[in-house]
Design a protein around this motif. Structure first.
Motif, short mmCIF file in Angstrom:
data_model
loop_
_atom_site.label_atom_id
_atom_site.label_comp_id
_atom_site.label_asym_id
_atom_site.label_seq_id
_atom_site.Cartn_x
_atom_site.Cartn_y
_atom_site.Cartn_z
N LEU A 132 0.83 -1.20 0.00
CA LEU A 132 0.00 0.00 0.00
C LEU A 132 0.87 1.25 0.00
O LEU A 132 0.59 2.22 -0.73
N ALA A 133 1.93 1.25 0.79
CA ALA A 133 2.83 2.41 0.85
C ALA A 133 3.47 2.66 -0.52
O ALA A 133 3.64 3.82 -0.93
N SER A 134 3.82 1.59 -1.23
CA SER A 134 4.42 1.72 -2.55
C SER A 134 3.43 2.33 -3.54
O SER A 134 3.80 3.17 -4.38
N LYS A 135 2.16 1.94 -3.44
CA LYS A 135 1.12 2.52 -4.31
C LYS A 135 0.97 4.02 -4.03
O LYS A 135 0.87 4.82 -4.96
N ILE A 136 0.95 4.37 -2.74
CA ILE A 136 0.82 5.78 -2.37
C ILE A 136 2.02 6.57 -2.88
O ILE A 136 1.88 7.70 -3.37
N TYR A 137 3.20 5.99 -2.78
CA TYR A 137 4.43 6.61 -3.28
C TYR A 137 4.29 6.92 -4.77
O TYR A 137 4.59 8.04 -5.21
N ASP A 138 3.83 5.95 -5.54
CA ASP A 138 3.68 6.13 -6.99
C ASP A 138 2.59 7.15 -7.32
O ASP A 138 2.75 7.96 -8.25
N SER A 188 12.03 4.11 2.29
CA SER A 188 13.37 3.51 2.39
C SER A 188 13.64 2.46 1.32
O SER A 188 14.73 2.40 0.75
N GLU A 189 12.66 1.63 1.00
CA GLU A 189 12.87 0.58 0.01
C GLU A 189 13.11 1.17 -1.38
O GLU A 189 13.78 0.57 -2.22
#
Length: 374
Positions: free
Chosen positions: A205-211, A227-228
């Motif tokens: 979910l965090a990765s989706k928000i980042y994008d 961080s990833e």
């Protein structure tokens, strides 16, 4: 009888793995030096009182309660003026330092690593309690060596933070914090068939928000830390100064969590507690107006930590698209000032009321006539 544990990290005590040094024991986990013989619950003497109160201070520092710990330490310094650990803890409290578990990526030989939470660029060896702690520990070489290494590590990290802060090397606008790798019931990282660490739903979910933020027309130029996604800056170097700089420079902190377990994971908790500490300790003259936003897909309002009660929440389990739009709206309000359209005000001067002279004269004449005929 209750099991004895390290006052610093609560690691179970045993005489096999704990090294005895001049009557004290050294914790193999955090490296702390403690009088474990005093941890006898049937022994209510002064030594047990000291150990018990030190344990309380370690807990306060772990949760970033530096003002509360200083209040306790003030009394301890009066009652135990010759105890080196009291001054060691005082040095940690004064410089807003807590311990975090070392994940073996850092060049630090102990299992627990000190993390910094303030932005004071003063040399740590020039603060009030560091040299006193070293002086009082000089009769115990092992303790003196440990304290010296800790303070040197803190000072080296402080210098890196200072350089990064001045040069703005690791400044970010938005900081996204989340638990990245999945952990099983034994506390071990879960791996797939290809021996890759399994990611949590929190990170997905965090990765989706980042994008989404990176693609938004208004926010696409903002620098986002996850961080990833920033692995290239972590390779082969200590990253405490990077985390510190990113946290201090970020105007928006987004915590993504789908379980209480992942939110309370030590490094995740450390990040959001440090940001809350920054937010609460900000003064009126500080330029950065910090915003904390908690985002979840699975948790309910009664499941989130009480520290988030007065903060912004985004629950995506009811309406994902609407929740994402709300999240973007909250972020944009931080960076894009609200423009209030002020309509011009038309001022009209009231004309003074004119007396009707003729009517007044008629009234006067009428009164005179009536008075004559009466």
């Amino acid at each position: 009888m209750i099991e004895k544990r390290c006052p610093g990290c609560l690691n179970p005590f045993d005489t096999f793995t704990w090294k005895k040094i001049n009557g004290y024991y050294k914790c193999p986990c955090c490296g702390g030096i403690h009088d474990m013989d005093a941890l006898d619950l049937d022994n209510k003497d002064k030594r047990y009182d000291l150990i018990n109160r030190k344990e309380k201070i370690y807990r306060l520092l772990k949760n970033l309660f530096f003002k509360e710990s200083e209040s306790e330490l003030r009394d301890l310094r009066d009652e135990y003026p010759d105890d080196p650990e009291v001054y060691y803890l005082s040095a940690l409290s004064e410089n807003c330092i807590c311990y975090m578990k070392n994940d073996n990526k850092l060049k630090w030989k102990y299992d627990y690593i000190p993390t910094l939470n303030n932005i004071d660029f003063k040399n740590i060896f020039e603060t009030n309690f560091v040299n006193i702690a070293l002086d009082k520990a000089k009769d115990d070489p092992e303790v003196l060596e440990y304290y010296t290494e800790v303070f040197k590590y803190i000072e080296n990290t402080r210098k890196k933070i200072q350089n990064a802060y001045i040069n703005k090397d690791y400044n970010y606008d938005i900081f996204i914090s989340t638990k990245i790798t999945k952990i099983n019931e034994k506390g071990e990282i879960v791996y797939d068939d290809k021996n890759n660490a399994v990611k949590t739903t929190d990170y997905e979910l965090a990765s989706k928000i980042y994008d989404i933020i990176r693609k938004d027309d208004v926010l696409k130029n903002k620098k986002v830390f996850l961080s990833e996604k920033e692995k290239k800056i972590f390779v082969g170097e200590e990253y405490e100064h990077i985390i510190f700089s990113a946290l201090h420079s970020a105007k928006v902190f987004i915590l993504v969590g789908n379980s209480r377990f992942n939110i309370e994971w030590p490094w995740v908790r450390n990040e959001w507690m440090r940001y809350l500490y920054l937010k609460e300790s900000s003064n009126e003259t500080e330029i950065i107006n910090r915003k904390f936003i908690f985002v979840t897909e699975d948790m309910k309002i009664n499941e989130i930590p009480r520290e988030f009660n007065n903060l912004q929440h985004v629950f995506l389990n009811e309406n994902y698209e609407s929740g994402i739009n709300n999240l973007l709206s909250f972020i944009k309000k931080t960076f894009v000032p609200t423009i209030v359209k002020i309509e011009p005000i038309e001022y009209r001067m009231e004309q003074p009321k004119q007396k009707n002279v003729e009517r007044s004269e008629e009234r006067r004449v009428g009164k005179e006539c009536r008075s004559r005929w009466s």
